[in-house]
Write a protein that holds these residues in place. Structure first.
Motif, PDB file in Angstrom:
ATOM      1  N   PHE A 210      35.742  89.039  27.843  1.00  0.00           N
ATOM      2  CA  PHE A 210      36.787  89.370  26.872  1.00  0.00           C
ATOM      3  C   PHE A 210      37.536  88.113  26.429  1.00  0.00           C
ATOM      4  O   PHE A 210      37.739  87.874  25.235  1.00  0.00           O
ATOM      5  N   LEU A 211      37.930  87.286  27.366  1.00  0.00           N
ATOM      6  CA  LEU A 211      38.712  86.096  27.047  1.00  0.00           C
ATOM      7  C   LEU A 211      37.923  85.069  26.248  1.00  0.00           C
ATOM      8  O   LEU A 211      38.501  84.275  25.505  1.00  0.00           O
ATOM      9  N   ARG A 212      36.593  85.076  26.387  1.00  0.00           N
ATOM     10  CA  ARG A 212      35.759  84.116  25.655  1.00  0.00           C
ATOM     11  C   ARG A 212      35.373  84.599  24.268  1.00  0.00           C
ATOM     12  O   ARG A 212      34.760  83.842  23.497  1.00  0.00           O
ATOM     13  N   ALA A 213      35.722  85.811  23.930  1.00  0.00           N
ATOM     14  CA  ALA A 213      35.161  86.449  22.733  1.00  0.00           C
ATOM     15  C   ALA A 213      35.908  86.133  21.440  1.00  0.00           C
ATOM     16  O   ALA A 213      35.505  86.596  20.373  1.00  0.00           O
ATOM     17  N   PHE A 214      36.980  85.335  21.508  1.00  0.00           N
ATOM     18  CA  PHE A 214      37.815  85.132  20.327  1.00  0.00           C
ATOM     19  C   PHE A 214      38.078  83.640  20.081  1.00  0.00           C
ATOM     20  O   PHE A 214      39.216  83.180  20.145  1.00  0.00           O
ATOM     21  N   PRO A 215      37.048  82.865  19.815  1.00  0.00           N
ATOM     22  CA  PRO A 215      37.246  81.426  19.593  1.00  0.00           C
ATOM     23  C   PRO A 215      38.008  81.165  18.295  1.00  0.00           C
ATOM     24  O   PRO A 215      37.742  81.791  17.270  1.00  0.00           O
ATOM     25  N   MET A 216      38.960  80.248  18.368  1.00  0.00           N
ATOM     26  CA  MET A 216      39.677  79.847  17.161  1.00  0.00           C
ATOM     27  C   MET A 216      38.801  78.914  16.335  1.00  0.00           C
ATOM     28  O   MET A 216      38.135  78.027  16.878  1.00  0.00           O
ATOM     29  N   PRO A 217      38.795  79.071  15.024  1.00  0.00           N
ATOM     30  CA  PRO A 217      38.004  78.157  14.194  1.00  0.00           C
ATOM     31  C   PRO A 217      38.659  76.780  14.134  1.00  0.00           C
ATOM     32  O   PRO A 217      39.865  76.641  14.351  1.00  0.00           O
ATOM     33  N   ALA A 218      37.859  75.784  13.845  1.00  0.00           N
ATOM     34  CA  ALA A 218      38.404  74.439  13.684  1.00  0.00           C
ATOM     35  C   ALA A 218      39.297  74.395  12.456  1.00  0.00           C
ATOM     36  O   ALA A 218      39.045  75.058  11.447  1.00  0.00           O
ATOM     37  N   ALA A 219      40.363  73.621  12.534  1.00  0.00           N
ATOM     38  CA  ALA A 219      41.260  73.470  11.393  1.00  0.00           C
ATOM     39  C   ALA A 219      40.524  72.805  10.241  1.00  0.00           C
ATOM     40  O   ALA A 219      39.619  71.983  10.443  1.00  0.00           O
ATOM     41  N   THR A 220      40.903  73.161   9.031  1.00  0.00           N
ATOM     42  CA  THR A 220      40.248  72.560   7.874  1.00  0.00           C
ATOM     43  C   THR A 220      40.462  71.048   7.901  1.00  0.00           C
ATOM     44  O   THR A 220      41.573  70.561   8.147  1.00  0.00           O
ATOM     45  N   PRO A 221      39.411  70.273   7.660  1.00  0.00           N
ATOM     46  CA  PRO A 221      39.527  68.813   7.748  1.00  0.00           C
ATOM     47  C   PRO A 221      40.175  68.189   6.510  1.00  0.00           C
ATOM     48  O   PRO A 221      40.384  66.978   6.475  1.00  0.00           O
ATOM     49  N   ASP A 222      40.481  68.991   5.508  1.00  0.00           N
ATOM     50  CA  ASP A 222      40.957  68.453   4.234  1.00  0.00           C
ATOM     51  C   ASP A 222      42.456  68.197   4.210  1.00  0.00           C
ATOM     52  O   ASP A 222      42.972  67.654   3.239  1.00  0.00           O
ATOM     53  N   ILE A 223      43.155  68.630   5.272  1.00  0.00           N
ATOM     54  CA  ILE A 223      44.608  68.530   5.279  1.00  0.00           C
ATOM     55  C   ILE A 223      45.060  67.852   6.558  1.00  0.00           C
ATOM     56  O   ILE A 223      44.571  68.163   7.644  1.00  0.00           O
TER      57      ILE A 223
END
Length: 225
Positions: A210-223
Motif C-alpha cells: 500500500f505504501l509503495r503504490a503512490f509514487p510522486m511524479p518528478a517535478a517539471t524541469p522547466d521551472i
C-alpha cells in the motif's frame, strides 16, 4: 439558470463556462469534499478549515442554483439538512483527480500542509501506480471517517463509510495528515508508529505494498522554484 454575468468570462468556449460554474474560490474544494458522500454544513466547515461561514453559504447556494449540488433534509430522527452532489456534479471527480495529478509536478507544491480525508483519498486515486506485486486491501481509520482502499493491477478502489464489500488485509489508524506525510512526504511508517501518531495491524506485507503504490511524479524541469 445563467451564471452571474458580472462574474462571467462572457466567452463561448465550454472551458470558460466551466470556470463560470466552478471557478470561484472554494467552489471546487466544496465539490471535492462531497465526492464521497453527503455532508452537513458543519462538516464542510470542519473539512474546509479556513473558509468563512458566509463564503461557504454563498458557494453552496451558487452550486445548488447551477445544478451541481442539492440540499435535502434527512428523515427523523436525524432531521438535519445535508448537501450532496448531483449526478452531474459527481462527474467532476475525474477533473479534480486530473488537476491534482498535474499539480503534483509543481516544484512549488508545499508538503506538510493539513489535508482532509477526501483530499487524501483523491490524491491517492491520482497517484496510484498499478503493479504486479499482489496488491493490497487496507482499512484506513481516520478521525473524520473510515475508508477501505484496494489496489490491483487493474486499478484502485475506494470504499467509504459503511461499505464493507471489501475485506481488509490490514489496518492503518491515524489522521489524514499523518498518512499524507507517510505516503507523499518524508515520514516513514515505523517513525509514525514509534511516535504514537499511527497504528497498524494485520498483514505487514499488505501495508508495505500500500505504501509503495503512490509514487510522486518528478517535478517539471522547466521551472526553478
Amino acid at each position: 439558470m445563467r451564471t452571474n454575468k458580472s462574474r462571467s468570462y462572457d466567452d463561448g468556449c465550454a472551458t470558460a463556462h466551466a470556470l463560470d460554474l466552478i471557478g470561484e474560490r472554494w467552489a471546487l474544494l466544496v465539490v471535492r469534499e462531497l465526492l464521497f458522500g453527503p455532508k452537513r454544513f458543519t462538516d464542510l466547515r470542519t473539512d474546509l478549515r479556513t473558509i468563512s461561514p458566509n463564503v461557504l453559504t454563498q458557494r453552496l447556494e451558487t452550486l445548488e442554483e447551477t445544478g451541481i449540488v442539492r440540499r435535502r433534509k434527512l428523515p427523523p430522527p436525524a432531521a438535519s439538512w445535508i448537501y450532496e452532489l448531483t449526478e452531474w456534479g459527481s462527474d467532476l471527480e475525474n477533473t479534480i483527480v486530473t488537476l491534482g495529478k498535474w499539480a503534483a509536478r509543481s516544484p512549488f507544491l508545499e508538503q506538510g500542509l493539513p489535508i482532509s480525508r477526501a483530499g487524501l483519498l483523491l490524491a491517492m486515486r491520482a497517484m496510484y501506480a498499478p503493479s504486479n506485486d499482489g496488491g493490497f486491501c487496507v482499512r484506513l481509520d481516520m478521525p473524520d471517517g473510515t475508508a477501505t482502499v484496494a489496489g490491483t493491477p487493474d486499478g484502485f478502489e475506494i470504499h467509504t463509510g459503511d461499505d464493507t464489500s471489501k475485506a481488509a488485509q490490514a489496518m492503518f489508524s491515524g489522521t489524514s495528515g499523518v498518512l499524507d506525510s507517510i505516503l507523499f512526504g518524508n515520514v516513514t511508517i515505523d517513525a509514525a508508529v514509534t511516535a504514537g501518531d499511527a497504528k497498524i495491524a494485520g498483514d505487514r506485507t499488505a501495508i508495505d505494498r500500500f505504501l509503495r503504490a503512490f509514487p510522486m511524479p518528478a517535478a517539471t524541469p522547466d521551472i526553478t522554484p
